[in-house]
Write an enzyme that holds these catalytic residues in place. Sequence first.
Site, PDB file in Angstrom:
ATOM      1  CB  SER A  71      -0.912   0.030   1.226  1.00  0.00           C
ATOM      2  OG  SER A  71      -1.614  -1.171   1.371  1.00  0.00           O
TER       3      SER A  71
HETATM    4  N1  SAH Z   1      -0.621  -4.659   3.902  1.00  0.00           N
HETATM    5  C1  SAH Z   1       0.003  -5.116   2.691  1.00  0.00           C
HETATM    6  C2  SAH Z   1      -0.862  -4.844   1.501  1.00  0.00           C
HETATM    7  C3  SAH Z   1      -0.954  -6.037   0.633  1.00  0.00           C
HETATM    8  S1  SAH Z   1      -2.215  -5.960  -0.600  1.00  0.00           S
HETATM    9  C4  SAH Z   1       1.378  -4.513   2.563  1.00  0.00           C
HETATM   10  O1  SAH Z   1       1.658  -3.567   3.299  1.00  0.00           O
HETATM   11  O2  SAH Z   1       2.180  -4.999   1.777  1.00  0.00           O
HETATM   12  C5  SAH Z   1      -3.515  -6.886   0.178  1.00  0.00           C
HETATM   13  C6  SAH Z   1      -3.196  -8.288   0.574  1.00  0.00           C
HETATM   14  O3  SAH Z   1      -4.410  -8.901   1.004  1.00  0.00           O
HETATM   15  C7  SAH Z   1      -2.652  -9.187  -0.548  1.00  0.00           C
HETATM   16  O4  SAH Z   1      -1.437  -9.725  -0.145  1.00  0.00           O
HETATM   17  C8  SAH Z   1      -3.730 -10.263  -0.694  1.00  0.00           C
HETATM   18  O5  SAH Z   1      -3.222 -11.534  -1.017  1.00  0.00           O
HETATM   19  C9  SAH Z   1      -4.363 -10.266   0.685  1.00  0.00           C
HETATM   20  N2  SAH Z   1      -5.710 -10.836   0.750  1.00  0.00           N
HETATM   21  C10 SAH Z   1      -6.732 -10.694  -0.126  1.00  0.00           C
HETATM   22  N3  SAH Z   1      -7.812 -11.388   0.284  1.00  0.00           N
HETATM   23  C11 SAH Z   1      -7.462 -11.973   1.457  1.00  0.00           C
HETATM   24  C12 SAH Z   1      -8.135 -12.834   2.384  1.00  0.00           C
HETATM   25  N4  SAH Z   1      -9.396 -13.238   2.192  1.00  0.00           N
HETATM   26  N5  SAH Z   1      -7.469 -13.246   3.477  1.00  0.00           N
HETATM   27  C13 SAH Z   1      -6.184 -12.866   3.692  1.00  0.00           C
HETATM   28  N6  SAH Z   1      -5.487 -12.065   2.866  1.00  0.00           N
HETATM   29  C14 SAH Z   1      -6.122 -11.629   1.760  1.00  0.00           C
END
Ligand code: SAH
Length: 210
Positions: free
Chosen positions: A60
């Site tokens: 993000s």
């Molecule tokens: N907080 C992260 C942002 C990653 S993007 C960072 O700072 O890098 C969002 C993430 O949510 C992705 O890695 C995706 O795989 C995860 N995600 C999506 N649906 C999900 C679910 N149902 N349970 C767990 N993770 C999920």
Amino acid sequence: MTSQRTRERLIQRLVDQGISNDAVLDVIRTTPRHLFLDEAMAHRAYEDTALPIGHQQTLSQPYIVARMTELLLAAGPLKNVLEIGTGSGYQTAVLAQLVENVFSVERIRPLQFKAKQRLRQLKLYNIQTKHADGIMGWEDKGPYDGIISTAAPESIPEELLRQLAPDGRLVIPVGGDTQQLQLVIRTSEGFETEIVEAVRFVPLCSGTVK
Ligand code: SAH
């Protein structure tokens, strides 16, 4: 690339955009965002932008990390926080320096594995991670006084609301093509929702990926 000046420029940008919690700004100033990216992307780590982390997911934008963290912390210190979507682990690392315990769930196994290693290298020991579908929350460790989702559902999963402690705060992007960042607070009467601002997140998907 990781110079103090570059980082200060990012912090100034966050302040200019309205981030005002000094503890949050300090943690973002000192957390090495470049360590959460592949080498090819690391030179862009202190730009205020979302960056790819593989598997069609993104780390993000710093402004969003700051904003969500600030919203979560706005009513005072938090003990147990659940994060849905560990991704690179950057938001996890920021949270871990501001609350007592962080529990973080990621559905894509290689991302969860890499994040876990990074967080251990950074000696952040108040974090537990799990490879699972975050739509179900993480019931055993709850209830939580804060829950943050870094992926957007079409509507808020019931389980997340259920795992919120009294006065607990949920910060979550909601929607499809257009999304709104929402702050939901559990009150004695039910749930209070505040629409914060328009955002753009990857979707919250069900099931896990090996
Ligand atoms: N907080 C992260 C942002 C990653 S993007 C960072 O700072 O890098 C969002 C993430 O949510 C992705 O890695 C995706 O795989 C995860 N995600 C999506 N649906 C999900 C679910 N149902 N349970 C767990 N993770 C999920």
